[in-house]
Design a protein around this motif. Structure first.
Motif, PDB file in Angstrom:
ATOM      1  N   LYS A   9      -3.496  -7.206   6.548  1.00 48.89           N
ATOM      2  CA  LYS A   9      -2.144  -6.806   6.134  1.00 48.89           C
ATOM      3  C   LYS A   9      -1.959  -5.288   6.236  1.00 48.89           C
ATOM      4  O   LYS A   9      -0.985  -4.801   6.810  1.00 48.89           O
ATOM      5  N   SER A  10      -2.930  -4.542   5.670  1.00 47.14           N
ATOM      6  CA  SER A  10      -2.825  -3.080   5.749  1.00 47.14           C
ATOM      7  C   SER A  10      -2.965  -2.604   7.183  1.00 47.14           C
ATOM      8  O   SER A  10      -2.345  -1.617   7.587  1.00 47.14           O
ATOM      9  N   THR A  11      -3.777  -3.313   7.943  1.00 46.75           N
ATOM     10  CA  THR A  11      -3.917  -2.949   9.355  1.00 46.75           C
ATOM     11  C   THR A  11      -2.571  -3.064  10.066  1.00 46.75           C
ATOM     12  O   THR A  11      -2.180  -2.183  10.837  1.00 46.75           O
ATOM     13  N   PHE A  46       2.529   3.789   0.692  1.00 49.34           N
ATOM     14  CA  PHE A  46       1.077   3.673   0.877  1.00 49.34           C
ATOM     15  C   PHE A  46       0.420   2.881  -0.246  1.00 49.34           C
ATOM     16  O   PHE A  46       0.795   2.997  -1.406  1.00 49.34           O
ATOM     17  N   GLN A  47      -0.578   2.097   0.158  1.00 48.09           N
ATOM     18  CA  GLN A  47      -1.382   1.419  -0.860  1.00 48.09           C
ATOM     19  C   GLN A  47      -2.119   2.467  -1.696  1.00 48.09           C
ATOM     20  O   GLN A  47      -2.225   2.354  -2.903  1.00 48.09           O
ATOM     21  N   TYR A  48      -2.608   3.515  -1.038  1.00 46.72           N
ATOM     22  CA  TYR A  48      -3.257   4.626  -1.736  1.00 46.72           C
ATOM     23  C   TYR A  48      -2.606   5.949  -1.336  1.00 46.72           C
ATOM     24  O   TYR A  48      -3.052   6.601  -0.397  1.00 46.72           O
ATOM     25  N   LEU A  64       6.217  -2.043   2.079  1.00 50.00           N
ATOM     26  CA  LEU A  64       5.590  -1.744   0.792  1.00 50.00           C
ATOM     27  C   LEU A  64       4.217  -2.388   0.764  1.00 50.00           C
ATOM     28  O   LEU A  64       4.105  -3.610   0.633  1.00 50.00           O
ATOM     29  N   ASP A  65       3.192  -1.580   0.924  1.00 49.16           N
ATOM     30  CA  ASP A  65       1.835  -2.131   1.000  1.00 49.16           C
ATOM     31  C   ASP A  65       1.199  -2.151  -0.388  1.00 49.16           C
ATOM     32  O   ASP A  65       0.792  -1.116  -0.900  1.00 49.16           O
ATOM     33  N   GLU A  66       1.121  -3.327  -0.969  1.00 45.96           N
ATOM     34  CA  GLU A  66       0.509  -3.516  -2.287  1.00 45.96           C
ATOM     35  C   GLU A  66       1.071  -2.518  -3.304  1.00 45.96           C
ATOM     36  O   GLU A  66       0.329  -1.927  -4.082  1.00 45.96           O
ATOM     37  N   THR A  67       2.350  -2.325  -3.244  1.00 46.71           N
ATOM     38  CA  THR A  67       2.969  -1.366  -4.148  1.00 46.71           C
ATOM     39  C   THR A  67       2.811  -1.802  -5.600  1.00 46.71           C
ATOM     40  O   THR A  67       2.855  -0.992  -6.516  1.00 46.71           O
TER      41      THR A  67
HETATM   42 MG   LIG Z   1      -4.544  -3.886   2.110  1.00 49.24          MG
END
Ligand SMILES: [Mg+2]
Ligand SMILES: Nc1ncnc2c1ncn2[C@@H]1O[C@H](COP(=O)(O)OP(=O)(O)O)[C@@H](O)[C@H]1O
Lengths: 256, 453
Positions: free
Chosen positions: A44-46, A88-90, A173-176
């Motif tokens: 997913k993040s990729t 960003f997730q982080y 929204l990545d794992e927001t």
């Molecule tokens: Mg991820």
């Protein structure tokens, strides 16, 4: 509905020689909210990294069309200027750069790309204040160094605040929701919902139902092992929550 | 004779032949220090070469030029107050000019509280003999292994003298603007003495500029004395040009509960050496030394510090950062000495560097000598490149690579500049750094602070 906002065809991507995305197909129309769910490590993040142009991730096959343009031709800054935004997730801490100066630079760089003059200085602060209110951001964050020493919740809220300021066409929204308590989650989701317009779209990446109780998706996809293996309506969220991902893995195995 | 021997021999000749001119106009105290200082210079082997404190700095190319040493004041054919007018927005200072290391004869007397003295070092030697005797050359001999400091004592004739009596707080910063302007290559020796009485306070801003494109080599010494409870905020902006070299030695003597804070910003210069000696002589003293250097091309910036914890319960905090491009060279050497008596010392030191090219170099070396128990000391040095994660974050918001790079370098530097207490000054220095990073300062011989001219 005129042309698709985003069209991903047979996307393959790898990082450090390892193939992570193995033929993703995805189409998104303006005005829609899509959820992408899937177990940890599914890619997913990729996918969001590839969409935003992170250089480590190499596209080996397939194409991405955004608003009629070939996205893969563009460097990350031009993708942002074309209207892609990722929460960003982080989020990265950047010492010595205040949030307000960072936003002013970003807004004006985007305007320059579209042949517009810099945002008038007085109006800029007015606009910023309005967006702060909309996303529940504390005034004090503005003059602090970008994300530096922010709590997890502050960082995520700050991402949504940036999204409100930059007004993207497509927000990812990545794992927001990760690391947020229920109040922060509500504020974040509230912000996203307020920013929803007929001419923009949102991809919500998550592996919990929680956030999707507040941001209701039109379409739900399951990404597993580098492919979208299931696409359905919002009822899929509850099903996944109840049954987990194992039945999908089983289904995929059976098909192979 | 090799280059170095010739240079040392030239100094011996100059010292002998120029003696009469050298002493003219100077007080007995100044002249009384010369002989011993020159002997020291000779005894130490002349210009330092491969000595411990100068292990990374090659001084031969710095000294090996046909400099003139001018042993008397040459009036300038223009009014320097007109040539150079510095106005930092919102910052009102008492400006004092020096030209080629000497008090400028057209300085406008600043309006100061009574009994505060700001005058030329020569004049101070004559008018305040007791004060002068008590403080002149009392702190510089601390650098007993540095021939260049001895050389300054042997040759110095003038500079700036400041005296702030007990309990007096100078509201406005004092701005010492050192200008270099000549029609031939020039070497000079400026000597400053700053004395603060008990609980006195002052902010001192020093600006170094070149106004003509000759080669310059300034070997300057500043002694600062803080009586108990005194506070000095010292800020130096070094903005010369590639043909200028400066050796800038600062000696700080701190008594009980005094506080010294400095920010040395090396924006531009061919060769810059900063020596910072701080003695914490009595309990409760604190010093904060901050520094930022941004060399590119073939510039050399060399920072050396020696913090001597003599008394217990003192605090020192040192943080230097640098951004280096092209084939520049930076050196950082930070010595912390904790004497047997200096229990409960707290001493921090850090040096962080960003290398922007493959050919830029940094040597960084902490030196801690700790002879007391119950002390807190730490040091750390880093050398790195720009953070790619941060770069991507900025780009993903629409900020182009070059601009993102600028912002990150600026942020890196601001971490030092944020310590400058006066807001208008802090903003100005931030602005100068921004211009410097964007390459907008490098060709400027003139002051970069907005000039009314
Ligand atoms: Mg991820
Ligand atoms: N920078 C990287 N280098 C090497 N492998 C990576 C990198 N980023 C992600 N991966 C690998 O790619 C796979 C998918 O990761 P990711 O896209 O983060 O999954 P998700 O976001 O769905 O949890 C994982 O196996 C992970 O280990």
């Amino acid at each position: 509905m005129e042309g698709k906002l985003l069209r991903i065809r047979n996307l393959h991507a790898s990082v450090e020689g390892k193939e992570i995305l193995k033929g993703v197909n995805l189409e998104i129309n303006a005005g829609e909210v899509h959820a992408i769910m899937g177990p940890n490590g599914a890619g997913k993040s990729t996918l969001s990294s590839v969409l935003t142009g992170r250089e480590k991730f190499v596209v080996t096959e397939g194409e991405i069309e955004f608003n009629g343009k070939n996205l893969l031709d563009l460097p990350p800054e031009d993708r942002a200027r074309e209207g892609i935004f990722m929460s960003f997730q982080y989020p990265v801490e950047i010492p010595g750069i205040s949030t307000v100066n960072f936003l002013k630079t970003a807004v004006n760089e985007i305007r320059k790309y579209h042949g517009l003059p810099p945002y008038p200085a007085g109006d800029f602060l007015k606009m910023i204040r309005q967006k702060m209110e909309l996303t529940g951001i504390d005034n004090k964050l503005l003059n602090r160094s970008l994300n530096e020493g922010f709590s997890g919740g502050e960082k995520k809220k700050n991402e949504i605040f940036q999204m409100a300021v930059l007004e993207p066409k497509l927000a990812i929204l990545d794992e927001t929701d990760s690391g947020l308590d229920i109040d922060a989650l509500r504020t974040v989701a509230g912000g996203v919902n307020k920013l929803k317009r007929p001419d923009n779209a949102t991809i919500v990446i998550t592996h919990y139902q929680r956030l999707l109780d507040y941001i209701v998706p039109d379409v739900v996809h399951v990404l597993y092992d580098g492919r979208i293996v299931k696409t359905a309506g919002k009822e899929l969220v509850a099903e996944l929550e109840k049954k987990g991902y194992d039945w999908i893995k089983e289904e995929v195995k059976r098909e192979l | 004779m090799n280059g170095l021997e010739k240079i040392n021999a030239d100094f011996a000749t100059l010292f002998k032949d120029g003696r009469e001119q050298l002493e003219a106009g100077c007080s007995a105290v100044m002249n009384g220090c010369r002989e011993e200082a020159f002997e020291k210079f000779v005894q130490l082997g002349g210009i330092p070469q491969k000595t411990e404190a100068y292990s990374y700095a090659d001084l031969v190319p710095v000294f090996d030029k046909d400099y003139r040493v001018v042993l008397k004041y040459i009036p300038q054919n223009v009014d320097m107050n007109e040539v150079f007018r510095c106005s930092v927005t919102n910052l009102v200072t008492h400006p004092i000019l020096t030209v080629n290391g000497r008090w400028f004869d057209g300085n406008v007397e600043p309006e100061l509280p009574e009994e505060v003295v700001i005058c030329s070092l020569q004049e101070a030697g004559m008018r305040y003999p007791d004060l002068f005797l008590r403080h002149y050359n009392r702190y510089a001999p601390k650098a007993d292994q540095d021939g260049l400091v001895a050389l300054n004592t042997a040759f110095a004739q003038d500079g700036v003298f400041v005296y702030v009596p007990d309990e007096v707080v100078l509201e406005r910063p004092l701005q010492i603007i050192n200008l270099l302007r000549a029609n031939a290559d020039l070497m000079g020796f400026q000597r400053n003495l700053i004395v603060l009485g008990k609980h006195a306070q002052a902010t001192v801003l020093v600006c170094d500029h070149t106004l003509s494109s000759q080669h310059f080599l300034m070997n300057n010494v500043t002694e600062i004395y803080l009586d108990s409870g005194a506070r000095v905020d010292y800020c130096q902006v070094q903005n010369q040009y590639a043909g200028a070299a400066q050796i800038n030695s600062l000696f700080v003597s701190e008594q009980r509960n005094s506080a010294f804070e400095s920010n040395i910003v090396s924006l531009y210069g061919g060769f810059i050496r900063n020596n910072m000696y701080v003695s914490l002589n009595e309990e409760g003293g604190s010093c904060d030394l901050y520094g930022m250097y941004i060399p590119d091309k073939k510039q050399v910036v060399d920072n050396y510090s020696y913090i001597d914890h003599i008394a217990p319960n003192c605090t020192s905090n040192e943080h230097f950062k640098g951004v280096m491009d092209d084939s520049s060279l930076a050196n950082f050497c930070g010595c912390i000495r904790v004497r047997p008596n200096a229990g409960k010392t707290v001493a921090y030191q850090a040096n962080n560097n960003l290398l922007l090219s493959d050919t830029a170099r940094i040597n960084t070396k902490p030196q801690l000598v700790i002879d007391a128990d119950d002390v807190k000391c730490s040091h750390g040095a880093t050398v790195g490149q720009l953070d790619e994660e941060a770069m991507f974050y900025l780009r993903s918001r629409g900020i182009g690579r070059e601009e993102a790079k600028m912002m990150m370098m600026f942020g890196f530097a601001h971490d030092i500049i944020r310590h400058v207490r006066l807001e208008p000054l802090r903003e100005k220095i931030d602005d100068l750094i921004d211009k410097r990073l964007r390459g907008e300062l490098s060709r400027c011989f003139h002051c970069t602070l907005p000039c009314r001219k």
